[in-house]
Write a protein that holds these residues in place. Sequence first.
Motif, PDB file in Angstrom:
ATOM      1  N   UNK A 219       0.827  -1.149   0.124  1.00  0.00           N
ATOM      2  CA  UNK A 219      -0.044  -0.223   0.063  1.00  0.00           C
ATOM      3  C   UNK A 219       0.751   1.328   0.184  1.00  0.00           C
ATOM      4  N   UNK A 220       1.856   1.187   1.067  1.00  0.00           N
ATOM      5  CA  UNK A 220       3.054   2.477   0.789  1.00  0.00           C
ATOM      6  C   UNK A 220       3.506   2.722  -0.414  1.00  0.00           C
ATOM      7  N   UNK A 221       3.655   1.635  -0.948  1.00  0.00           N
ATOM      8  CA  UNK A 221       4.489   1.706  -2.489  1.00  0.00           C
ATOM      9  C   UNK A 221       3.535   2.102  -3.514  1.00  0.00           C
ATOM     10  N   UNK A 222       2.300   1.513  -3.392  1.00  0.00           N
ATOM     11  CA  UNK A 222       1.240   2.029  -4.299  1.00  0.00           C
ATOM     12  C   UNK A 222       0.927   3.604  -4.236  1.00  0.00           C
ATOM     13  N   UNK A 223       0.990   3.956  -3.235  1.00  0.00           N
ATOM     14  CA  UNK A 223       0.803   5.585  -2.942  1.00  0.00           C
ATOM     15  C   UNK A 223       2.027   6.306  -3.552  1.00  0.00           C
ATOM     16  N   UNK A 224       3.227   5.523  -3.312  1.00  0.00           N
ATOM     17  CA  UNK A 224       4.466   6.458  -3.728  1.00  0.00           C
ATOM     18  C   UNK A 224       4.385   6.288  -5.465  1.00  0.00           C
ATOM     19  N   UNK A 225       3.791   5.195  -5.851  1.00  0.00           N
ATOM     20  CA  UNK A 225       3.734   5.210  -7.596  1.00  0.00           C
ATOM     21  C   UNK A 225       2.858   6.004  -8.026  1.00  0.00           C
ATOM     22  N   UNK A 226       1.640   6.364  -7.241  1.00  0.00           N
ATOM     23  CA  UNK A 226       0.789   7.522  -7.739  1.00  0.00           C
ATOM     24  C   UNK A 226       1.320   8.934  -7.683  1.00  0.00           C
ATOM     25  N   UNK A 227       2.533   9.072  -7.273  1.00  0.00           N
ATOM     26  CA  UNK A 227       3.235  10.344  -7.127  1.00  0.00           C
ATOM     27  C   UNK A 227       4.692  10.329  -7.988  1.00  0.00           C
ATOM     28  N   UNK A 228       5.265   8.958  -8.152  1.00  0.00           N
ATOM     29  CA  UNK A 228       6.538   9.067  -8.822  1.00  0.00           C
ATOM     30  C   UNK A 228       6.459   7.992 -10.027  1.00  0.00           C
ATOM     31  N   UNK A 229       6.691   8.649 -11.055  1.00  0.00           N
ATOM     32  CA  UNK A 229       6.735   7.890 -12.417  1.00  0.00           C
ATOM     33  C   UNK A 229       7.620   6.697 -12.139  1.00  0.00           C
ATOM     34  N   UNK A 230       7.210   5.747 -12.925  1.00  0.00           N
ATOM     35  CA  UNK A 230       7.950   4.579 -13.045  1.00  0.00           C
ATOM     36  C   UNK A 230       8.041   3.261 -12.009  1.00  0.00           C
ATOM     37  N   UNK A 267      -3.856  -2.106  -4.606  1.00  0.00           N
ATOM     38  CA  UNK A 267      -2.480  -2.051  -5.292  1.00  0.00           C
ATOM     39  C   UNK A 267      -2.400  -2.750  -6.596  1.00  0.00           C
ATOM     40  N   UNK A 268      -2.989  -3.976  -6.186  1.00  0.00           N
ATOM     41  CA  UNK A 268      -2.967  -4.888  -7.526  1.00  0.00           C
ATOM     42  C   UNK A 268      -4.070  -4.679  -8.619  1.00  0.00           C
ATOM     43  N   UNK A 269      -5.411  -4.406  -8.309  1.00  0.00           N
ATOM     44  CA  UNK A 269      -6.363  -4.050  -9.114  1.00  0.00           C
ATOM     45  C   UNK A 269      -5.977  -2.591  -9.965  1.00  0.00           C
ATOM     46  N   UNK A 270      -5.516  -1.760  -9.062  1.00  0.00           N
ATOM     47  CA  UNK A 270      -5.115  -0.231  -9.857  1.00  0.00           C
ATOM     48  C   UNK A 270      -3.843  -0.458 -10.735  1.00  0.00           C
ATOM     49  N   UNK A 271      -3.275  -1.545 -10.733  1.00  0.00           N
ATOM     50  CA  UNK A 271      -1.888  -1.654 -11.759  1.00  0.00           C
ATOM     51  C   UNK A 271      -0.605  -1.224 -11.245  1.00  0.00           C
ATOM     52  N   UNK A 272      -0.759  -0.958  -9.712  1.00  0.00           N
ATOM     53  CA  UNK A 272       0.542  -0.456  -9.306  1.00  0.00           C
ATOM     54  C   UNK A 272       1.314  -1.562  -8.734  1.00  0.00           C
TER      55      UNK A 272
END
Length: 453
Positions: A219-230, A267-272
């Motif tokens: 969940x933490x990494x998914x939130x980071x993915x929403x802010x940081x590309x790649x 995180x999985x469903x949203x593609x992160x």
Amino acid sequence: MNTNTTDQTRLPVVVIGAGPVGLAAAAHLAGRGVETLVLEAGPAAGGAVREWGHVRLFSTWAEVVDPAAEKLLAPTGWVAPDGATYPSGADWAEKYLQPLADVLGDKVRYGTAVTGVSRLGRDRIVDADRDRQPFTVRVALAGGIEERILARAVIDASGTWSTPGPIGADGLPAMGERAATAQVGYRVPDLTDPATRARYAGKRTAVIGSGASAFTALAHLAALAGQEEDTHSVWILRRGINGSTFGGGAADRLPARGALGLAAKAAVDDGYADAVTGFRTAAVERTGDQLVLVAEDGRRLDPVDEIIALTGLRPDVSFLSELRLGLDERLQAPVALAPLIDPNQHSCGTVYPHGVSELSHPEKDFYLVGMKSYGRSTAFLAMTGYEQVRSIAAALAGDQEAAERVELTLPETGVCGGAGLFDQPEAEETSGGCCAAPATLTVGAPATSTGGR
């Protein structure tokens, strides 16, 4: 010293570890007038808790404050936090554990690492007068100084934090795991720390594990993915995905725990994150600056930049090798306790409250308590640990009736003292008890911070 005439009643009970259960043990012993000495390797109370201070508990404040400790704190003017709110690890350490240790005063010694426990003048093979000899506790101090402390009893509350499980599915480090340590982490990362955030931002990270800690990291990494590309995660599970993979979800009677599982699913469903199932890691291989995970069946995953291994924790019993311990061959928990905590049969709230009887070993007056008493099982509950030490303190004070009496009633489901995720406690209206109705909670990762830790 003539070991045959040592008056053990004048010796302290040594408690190893100034964490939640160790300090609760000291509070109960102090309340019964039993001389106690708490040995803490770190510089402050709750050293392990502080290391996951950025993570919020599932348990409310009302469920993580020991009654005997609260009684000891009351005369100091200490005010208990709102019992319906959920503390972070940092809150627990600063607002409760450290004040409790301060009240205990010189009964707590910091910077004192226990390196061995035995019987005075007796190694583990000697029977003669064994139970009549005091314990000898060897400690290491700053500057390479060693000291021996004699004790009438020893309570090991040192926990399991220092010994995380390895990546290898066979319980051993995967081939190449040790060589890759610079890119392998064994804790939920604190993404409020700029250096940690930079480590994972824009990177491909493998998260190995299927428990609450893995959910939190995803969940933490998914939130980071929403802010940081790649930024992307690969979630690696040794088993397949089924109805219980994400916990109870919206139907979980512990809303905090259910929200955590739902965050991992999102995180999985949203593609992160991508989920890889049935993958039992055998090796970690290097390709340039990246790492490749190889399964026992020969499957190879695409390269990753970082690995977060959250495969459970283990008890360190290496410094107890001269004691006669009765440990279950599977869980490494006390033999009588193991059937009660088998993770194949129980969750944290279905473990029957237990005490001195279930925690006794062939070595008289030695006890493993808290997380360490659960061996490799993770279904631990703070309230259960407090009941453990209440019972043991009563037994050491000679009150067998109180030692055998159960003074804890657990909810049907219980509240695990694990890693919660929701970051807006002021919005929470549920107590997390077994009968709480499912609720929608705000779930997210720590806010971005430009300051240091």
